[in-house]
Design a protein around this motif. Structure first.
Motif, PDB file in Angstrom:
ATOM      1  N   ASN A  33       0.796  -1.209   0.000  1.00 35.29           N
ATOM      2  CA  ASN A  33       0.000   0.000   0.000  1.00 35.29           C
ATOM      3  C   ASN A  33       0.837   1.273   0.000  1.00 35.29           C
ATOM      4  O   ASN A  33       0.310   2.343  -0.189  1.00 35.29           O
ATOM      5  N   THR A  34       2.137   1.183   0.179  1.00 33.58           N
ATOM      6  CA  THR A  34       2.959   2.389   0.235  1.00 33.58           C
ATOM      7  C   THR A  34       3.820   2.564  -1.008  1.00 33.58           C
ATOM      8  O   THR A  34       4.557   3.536  -1.103  1.00 33.58           O
ATOM      9  N   THR A  35       3.733   1.638  -1.926  1.00 37.43           N
ATOM     10  CA  THR A  35       4.585   1.734  -3.115  1.00 37.43           C
ATOM     11  C   THR A  35       3.776   1.965  -4.384  1.00 37.43           C
ATOM     12  O   THR A  35       3.840   3.038  -4.975  1.00 37.43           O
ATOM     13  N   ASN A  36       3.019   0.952  -4.802  1.00 38.13           N
ATOM     14  CA  ASN A  36       2.364   1.076  -6.103  1.00 38.13           C
ATOM     15  C   ASN A  36       0.858   0.875  -6.057  1.00 38.13           C
ATOM     16  O   ASN A  36       0.244   0.547  -7.059  1.00 38.13           O
ATOM     17  N   PHE A  37       0.269   1.107  -4.886  1.00 44.45           N
ATOM     18  CA  PHE A  37      -1.175   1.007  -4.778  1.00 44.45           C
ATOM     19  C   PHE A  37      -1.731   2.370  -4.392  1.00 44.45           C
ATOM     20  O   PHE A  37      -0.991   3.320  -4.171  1.00 44.45           O
ATOM     21  N   TYR A  38      -3.070   2.511  -4.356  1.00 41.79           N
ATOM     22  CA  TYR A  38      -3.744   3.766  -4.035  1.00 41.79           C
ATOM     23  C   TYR A  38      -3.327   4.888  -4.979  1.00 41.79           C
ATOM     24  O   TYR A  38      -2.989   5.998  -4.559  1.00 41.79           O
ATOM     25  N   THR A 124      -6.971   7.901   4.472  1.00 40.47           N
ATOM     26  CA  THR A 124      -5.683   8.585   4.559  1.00 40.47           C
ATOM     27  C   THR A 124      -5.152   8.936   3.179  1.00 40.47           C
ATOM     28  O   THR A 124      -4.565  10.010   2.976  1.00 40.47           O
ATOM     29  N   ARG A 125      -5.364   8.071   2.213  1.00 43.19           N
ATOM     30  CA  ARG A 125      -4.751   8.226   0.894  1.00 43.19           C
ATOM     31  C   ARG A 125      -5.598   8.978  -0.126  1.00 43.19           C
ATOM     32  O   ARG A 125      -5.054   9.532  -1.079  1.00 43.19           O
ATOM     33  N   ILE A 126      -6.906   8.982   0.052  1.00 45.38           N
ATOM     34  CA  ILE A 126      -7.762   9.411  -1.052  1.00 45.38           C
ATOM     35  C   ILE A 126      -7.745  10.912  -1.299  1.00 45.38           C
ATOM     36  O   ILE A 126      -7.955  11.366  -2.432  1.00 45.38           O
TER      37      ILE A 126
END
Length: 470
Positions: A33-38, A124-126
């Protein structure tokens, strides 16, 4: 997004919140989730679908909520008479002598926090994502609704609980969190639902049927206000659902639970299942291949004798919801009560299409009647209760004052929502759990109005303190 659309192969992505049991199960096992997702709309859609999927975990609607919401009450017996080491946790819900090593209670804590972690990662990411505004609003609203639902379960089951609202990305990120006062947890729940009802669409297109709509956010918010004893605000919010004219009672009670029409005019939100040996089927009402060879739905689903007699004469809900006997594989009649509400004849055991209801219109009507009665007994409240009774084939209530109407609502909710994980929460909300259970020699104590904090969590986090009485 009905089960037919929702449960696509996401399990590699779901590892982003399928964490170790340690530290509230909030820490990801990989850095997916911290590299190539979201990054894309498809990524966020997949993450939202993963959060819906969390509803089916064993600690949520998969298993724990049934034990904690039904078997712990006067509705349901465990059904097993032989006590062995393998079922000691199960018998604790019959005896109400819980230990902090109970795996069913631990699963509820663990899996609700796992689910919250999925919602938190989305939220958090959106905000910084480069996706269309309408999708951003919808995905955010869905995540907020689901997070509110998971926290609503936790705060009612355990009281003060750690409040985590952002993504945790380090192994020890939750290792020292203390319990947040329930009042503050409720503030987040209300805030999330207020935002969700503004963000969510009133309805969806065919491909997305089953996603949470605006009406569900309003209904859940109404239930939260009701739980908080904010009667007038609860009534106002629930009335919004009623006056929207988006929902109605189906003519037949049984049709609400039909696997042929799982999303219908009475369902605001449900946990979706899909048969097909993909791990997405429901096991609430398994049946053998032969329709004549019924089984009882598992040894944890026996209605009590008290539940059997709770139905009034002529109540059409009884014959659909439960049976008093069944025909075994040899053709013999067995006198054993069992829950029939979730049975899909012809389906494989533990692999049916029948969804599990979380919010439905009958609940809105009865909550609205309850809220109105608490503001002050009036004829309007009576009409909403009677709508539900009429559908069941019953005459109007005979309640004539606030006190008798309270008991009428309690009775109606018991039989209307039998085996839907509502009984414990209803009795706790109204302050009647200890009185009702002890009157039936189902001995509970005052501190049983909350469940205990799992010992494993206390061992891992010294900031957590046990609930009084345990």
């Amino acid at each position: 997004m009905k089960a037919k659309h929702l449960f696509i192969p996401l399990f590699s992505l779901l590892s982003l919140a399928s964490c170790n049991d340690d530290f509230l199960a909030l820490t990801p096992e990989t850095d997916r989730n911290t590299t190539n997702f979201y990054q894309t709309a498809a990524d966020f859609n997949n993450a939202v679908v993963g959060t819906y999927n969390a509803l089916k975990q064993s600690g949520v609607y998969g298993t724990s909520l049934y034990w904690m919401g039904e078997v712990s009450t006067d509705n349901t017996d465990y059904g097993v008479t032989t006590r062995q080491a393998v079922n000691v946790d199960n018998f604790q819900f019959v005896d109400h002598t819980y230990t902090s090593l109970n795996d069913i209670i631990f699963a509820a804590w663990r899996d609700h926090y796992r689910a919250i972690s999925r919602a938190n990662a989305i939220l958090t990411r959106i905000e910084g994502a480069s996706i269309a505004d309408n999708l951003k609003m919808q995905y955010k609203g869905e995540a907020q609704f689901l997070r509110a639902l998971f926290y609503f379960d936790l705060v009612r089951l355990f009281g003060d609980v750690p409040l985590i609202t952002t993504e945790i990305t380090t192994p020890d990120g939750a290792s020292s969190l203390s319990r947040t006062p329930a009042e503050d947890v409720y503030k987040l729940i209300i805030s999330d639902l207020q935002s969700a009802e503004q963000a969510l669409p009133v309805s969806y297109g065919t491909a997305d049927i089953g996603r949470v709509p605006q009406g569900a956010a309003k209904a859940l918010l109404g239930k939260v206000y009701l739980t908080r004893k904010d009667w007038a605000t609860a009534a106002a919010k629930l009335k919004e659902v009623i006056t929207s004219a988006k929902y109605q009672l189906l003519p037949k009670y049984a049709d609400v639970f039909s696997y042929a029409t799982p999303t219908n005019a009475e369902i605001l939100f449900n946990v979706q299942y899909k048969s097909g040996n993909t791990g997405q089927g429901s096991g609430f009402g398994p049946v053998q291949a032969s329709e004549g060879a019924r089984i009882t739905g598992g040894s944890m689903r026996y209605p009590t004798a008290d539940m059997e007699t709770a139905y009034e004469a002529g109540d059409q809900r009884k014959s659909f919801s439960m049976k008093s006997s069944y025909i075994d594989a040899t053709g013999q009649s067995v006198n054993q009560r069992y829950v029939s509400k979730y049975v899909q004849f012809g389906a494989l055991a533990s692999d049916s299409d029948i969804d599990f209801p979380v919010l439905r219109y009958a609940d809105v009507l009865l909550m609205y009647a309850e809220a109105l009665n608490e503001v002050g007994f009036n004829p309007e409240a009576v009409t909403y209760l009677n709508q539900v009774r009429k559908r069941a084939g019953l005459a109007d209530t005979k309640a004539t004052n606030q006190a008798s109407f309270r008991l009428s609502i309690e009775q109606e909710r018991r039989v209307e929502f039998a085996f839907e994980n509502q009984r414990w929460f209803d009795l706790i909300r109204t302050g009647r759990y200890v009185t009702v259970m002890n009157a039936k020699s189902l001995k509970v104590q005052d501190f049983n109005t909350l469940y205990l904090i799992p010992q494993r969590e206390i061992d891992l986090n010294k900031s957590l303190k046990q609930n009084p009485g345990y």
